[in-house]
Design a protein around this motif. Structure first.
Motif, PDB file in Angstrom:
ATOM      1  N   HIS A   1       0.953  -1.067  -0.008  1.00 35.12           N
ATOM      2  CA  HIS A   1       0.065  -0.134   0.255  1.00 35.12           C
ATOM      3  C   HIS A   1       1.155   1.556  -0.370  1.00 35.12           C
ATOM      4  O   HIS A   1       2.345   1.209   0.558  1.00 35.12           O
ATOM      5  CB  HIS A   1      -0.845  -0.068   1.484  1.00 35.12           C
ATOM      6  CG  HIS A   1      -1.443  -0.981   1.293  1.00 35.12           C
ATOM      7  ND1 HIS A   1      -3.020  -1.522   1.109  1.00 35.12           N
ATOM      8  CD2 HIS A   1      -1.427  -2.501   2.454  1.00 35.12           C
ATOM      9  CE1 HIS A   1      -3.985  -2.390   1.173  1.00 35.12           C
ATOM     10  NE2 HIS A   1      -2.857  -3.057   2.182  1.00 35.12           N
TER      11      HIS A   1
ATOM     12  N   SER B   1      -2.542  -0.930  -3.053  1.00 31.91           N
ATOM     13  CA  SER B   1      -3.550   0.629  -2.833  1.00 31.91           C
ATOM     14  C   SER B   1      -2.685   2.005  -2.951  1.00 31.91           C
ATOM     15  O   SER B   1      -2.005   1.547  -2.404  1.00 31.91           O
ATOM     16  CB  SER B   1      -5.091   0.200  -1.753  1.00 31.91           C
ATOM     17  OG  SER B   1      -4.124   0.649  -0.206  1.00 31.91           O
TER      18      SER B   1
ATOM     19  N   ILE C   1      -3.393   5.606  -1.161  1.00 33.60           N
ATOM     20  CA  ILE C   1      -4.068   7.002  -0.728  1.00 33.60           C
ATOM     21  C   ILE C   1      -2.439   8.353  -1.036  1.00 33.60           C
ATOM     22  O   ILE C   1      -1.727   8.605  -0.583  1.00 33.60           O
ATOM     23  CB  ILE C   1      -3.296   6.541   0.784  1.00 33.60           C
ATOM     24  CG1 ILE C   1      -3.222   4.937   1.414  1.00 33.60           C
ATOM     25  CG2 ILE C   1      -4.065   6.998   1.980  1.00 33.60           C
ATOM     26  CD1 ILE C   1      -2.895   4.611   2.670  1.00 33.60           C
TER      27      ILE C   1
ATOM     28  N   CYS D   1      -2.190  12.333  -0.393  1.00 32.21           N
ATOM     29  CA  CYS D   1      -2.648  13.666  -0.186  1.00 32.21           C
ATOM     30  C   CYS D   1      -2.297  14.781  -0.459  1.00 32.21           C
ATOM     31  O   CYS D   1      -0.812  15.225  -0.658  1.00 32.21           O
ATOM     32  CB  CYS D   1      -1.779  13.359   1.612  1.00 32.21           C
ATOM     33  SG  CYS D   1      -1.871  14.851   2.571  1.00 32.21           S
TER      34      CYS D   1
ATOM     35  N   PRO E   1      -7.331   0.942  -6.039  1.00 32.52           N
ATOM     36  CA  PRO E   1      -8.815   1.412  -4.676  1.00 32.52           C
ATOM     37  C   PRO E   1      -7.635   2.751  -4.510  1.00 32.52           C
ATOM     38  O   PRO E   1      -6.218   1.945  -4.346  1.00 32.52           O
ATOM     39  CB  PRO E   1      -8.283   0.393  -4.026  1.00 32.52           C
ATOM     40  CG  PRO E   1      -8.577  -0.768  -4.136  1.00 32.52           C
ATOM     41  CD  PRO E   1      -6.881  -0.523  -5.452  1.00 32.52           C
ATOM     42  N   VAL E   2      -8.279   4.285  -4.481  1.00 34.17           N
ATOM     43  CA  VAL E   2      -7.750   4.752  -4.301  1.00 34.17           C
ATOM     44  C   VAL E   2      -8.507   6.447  -3.383  1.00 34.17           C
ATOM     45  O   VAL E   2      -9.304   5.808  -3.357  1.00 34.17           O
ATOM     46  CB  VAL E   2      -7.723   6.002  -5.747  1.00 34.17           C
ATOM     47  CG1 VAL E   2      -6.935   7.589  -4.815  1.00 34.17           C
ATOM     48  CG2 VAL E   2      -6.675   4.842  -6.951  1.00 34.17           C
ATOM     49  N   THR E   3      -8.015   6.131  -1.969  1.00 36.47           N
ATOM     50  CA  THR E   3      -8.408   7.060  -1.210  1.00 36.47           C
ATOM     51  C   THR E   3      -7.485   8.336  -1.173  1.00 36.47           C
ATOM     52  O   THR E   3      -6.649   8.406  -1.436  1.00 36.47           O
ATOM     53  CB  THR E   3      -8.307   6.462  -0.605  1.00 36.47           C
ATOM     54  OG1 THR E   3      -9.472   5.459  -0.195  1.00 36.47           O
ATOM     55  CG2 THR E   3      -9.092   6.852   1.370  1.00 36.47           C
ATOM     56  N   ILE E   4      -8.366   9.678  -0.776  1.00 37.45           N
ATOM     57  CA  ILE E   4      -7.587  10.728  -0.424  1.00 37.45           C
ATOM     58  C   ILE E   4      -7.838  11.013   0.888  1.00 37.45           C
ATOM     59  O   ILE E   4      -8.895  11.014   1.223  1.00 37.45           O
ATOM     60  CB  ILE E   4      -7.865  11.629  -0.944  1.00 37.45           C
ATOM     61  CG1 ILE E   4      -8.289  11.810  -2.768  1.00 37.45           C
ATOM     62  CG2 ILE E   4      -7.610  13.406  -1.385  1.00 37.45           C
ATOM     63  CD1 ILE E   4      -7.292  11.743  -3.709  1.00 37.45           C
TER      64      ILE E   4
ATOM     65  N   ASP F   1      -8.462  10.206   4.675  1.00 32.97           N
ATOM     66  CA  ASP F   1      -9.513   9.013   4.571  1.00 32.97           C
ATOM     67  C   ASP F   1      -9.304   7.233   5.454  1.00 32.97           C
ATOM     68  O   ASP F   1      -7.665   7.681   6.161  1.00 32.97           O
ATOM     69  CB  ASP F   1     -10.580   8.193   4.227  1.00 32.97           C
ATOM     70  CG  ASP F   1     -12.386   8.619   5.099  1.00 32.97           C
ATOM     71  OD1 ASP F   1     -12.792   8.028   5.499  1.00 32.97           O
ATOM     72  OD2 ASP F   1     -12.879   8.399   3.934  1.00 32.97           O
TER      73      ASP F   1
ATOM     74  N   HIS G   1      -8.468   3.985   5.260  1.00 35.39           N
ATOM     75  CA  HIS G   1      -8.161   3.952   4.214  1.00 35.39           C
ATOM     76  C   HIS G   1      -8.127   2.199   4.434  1.00 35.39           C
ATOM     77  O   HIS G   1      -8.730   1.003   3.621  1.00 35.39           O
ATOM     78  CB  HIS G   1      -7.663   4.370   3.241  1.00 35.39           C
ATOM     79  CG  HIS G   1      -6.571   3.289   2.248  1.00 35.39           C
ATOM     80  ND1 HIS G   1      -7.309   3.840   0.916  1.00 35.39           N
ATOM     81  CD2 HIS G   1      -5.774   2.366   1.369  1.00 35.39           C
ATOM     82  CE1 HIS G   1      -6.687   2.858   0.222  1.00 35.39           C
ATOM     83  NE2 HIS G   1      -6.101   2.295   0.691  1.00 35.39           N
TER      84      HIS G   1
ATOM     85  N   GLN H   1     -10.307  -1.449   4.363  1.00 34.14           N
ATOM     86  CA  GLN H   1     -11.135  -2.333   3.730  1.00 34.14           C
ATOM     87  C   GLN H   1     -10.107  -3.294   2.712  1.00 34.14           C
ATOM     88  O   GLN H   1     -10.926  -4.481   3.051  1.00 34.14           O
ATOM     89  CB  GLN H   1     -10.884  -1.707   2.036  1.00 34.14           C
ATOM     90  CG  GLN H   1      -9.878  -0.648   1.654  1.00 34.14           C
ATOM     91  CD  GLN H   1     -10.134  -0.183   0.336  1.00 34.14           C
ATOM     92  OE1 GLN H   1     -10.688  -0.292  -0.475  1.00 34.14           O
ATOM     93  NE2 GLN H   1     -10.128   1.394   0.932  1.00 34.14           N
TER      94      GLN H   1
END
Length: 278
Positions: free
Chosen positions: A121, A147, A149, A151, A235-238, A240, A242, A245
């Motif tokens: 990740h 994944s 993440i 920022c 899966p990409v998250t800004i 959160d 993360h 999952q």
């Protein structure tokens, strides 16, 4: 020495919980915080990766932090302390001097091979977020990124309007390069914790040499963009929450013993993640 932007520390209400203060508590906790691990994976012996690897080593899909232009591996010390306390394996990196994105991606792939990590990740801040996306793009045929993440990241370097100067950064003296970076730091009234964070990042910027900073600014502004179709299945998250999952799967970055059965059931129901048998 560099001077940080003019900051005004805004009044802060009384704290109700302990807060980590100042610089990283080198020497505290597990592992040798004073000296990051040094690894060479390229034929060029001057290209040295520095990293802190914390948390349970049996985790084979850890969370890796990539710093911004002004950052070093230790800028993530708060995150390392918090996440390892919850059972996560976290690796914070400082990459060597690379002058183009392909060269960086090839070096990063060799580093993961050296660490025997098939999937990871990636958390990237600013330039680190762009490089994380480029690495995911680079390895899309044989995926290494589980994944992302991101920022304060970006997917196209043209937003900086400096692609035409990217190839001249290597000629600039260190003080000019640092002045360019400092121009992006916050100024004006900020709360005391933010002011301390800015002071710390200025200190980290001071620790970078001319070639390190010039190469990072080159990577930051070199004409390039992320090809979306090559990372669309990741899966990409800004920010959160993360990593929840992936609890209960082989891609979990946390020690399974730290996750309750109730939490796994909630994640299974809410996120539809296929769970593996323990």
């Amino acid at each position: 020495a560099l001077h940080p932007p003019a900051l005004t520390r805004a009044p802060q209400p009384p704290r109700t919980a302990p807060v980590l203060e100042g610089k990283p508590p080198w020497g505290g906790g597990k592992g040798n915080w004073r000296r990051p691990r040094k690894i060479i994976v390229d034929d060029d012996d001057s290209k040295i990766w520095s990293l802190y690897d914390a948390g349970p080593r049996n985790i084979r899909c850890p969370l890796i932090f990539l710093p911004p232009v002004s950052g070093t591996a230790d800028v993530f010390f708060r995150q390392i302390l918090a996440l390892t306390g919850w059972g996560y394996r976290v690796i914070a990196l400082q990459y060597p001097v690379y002058w183009d994105h392909l060269e960086f991606c090839d070096g990063f792939r060799k580093l993961l091979d050296h660490l025997q990590l098939d999937k990871v990740h990636l958390f990237g801040a600013s330039l680190g977020g762009f490089l994380a996306q480029k690495f995911a793009e680079y390895t899309h045929k044989s995926p290494r990124v589980q994944s992302l993440i991101l920022c304060n990241a970006f997917s196209d370097t043209s937003i900086f309007n400096q692609t035409w100067t990217a190839n001249s950064f290597w000629l600039m003296p260190s003080f000019m390069l640092k002045k360019i970076v400092l121009g992006n730091f916050s100024s004006g009234p900020v709360d005391p914790m933010m002011a301390d964070a800015i002071d710390f990042m200025v200190d980290r910027l001071e620790s970078l040499g001319q070639s390190e900073l010039a190469s990072r600014l080159t990577l930051n502004c070199q004409n390039s963009y992320v090809e979306p179709h090559k990372i669309r299945d990741i899966p990409v998250t800004i920010m959160d929450i993360h990593l929840l999952q992936f609890h209960g799967t082989k891609y979990a970055a946390i020690d399974p013993s730290m996750v309750s059965a109730e939490e796994l059931e909630v994640q299974k129901g809410n996120l539809g993640v296929s769970q593996e048998e323990p």
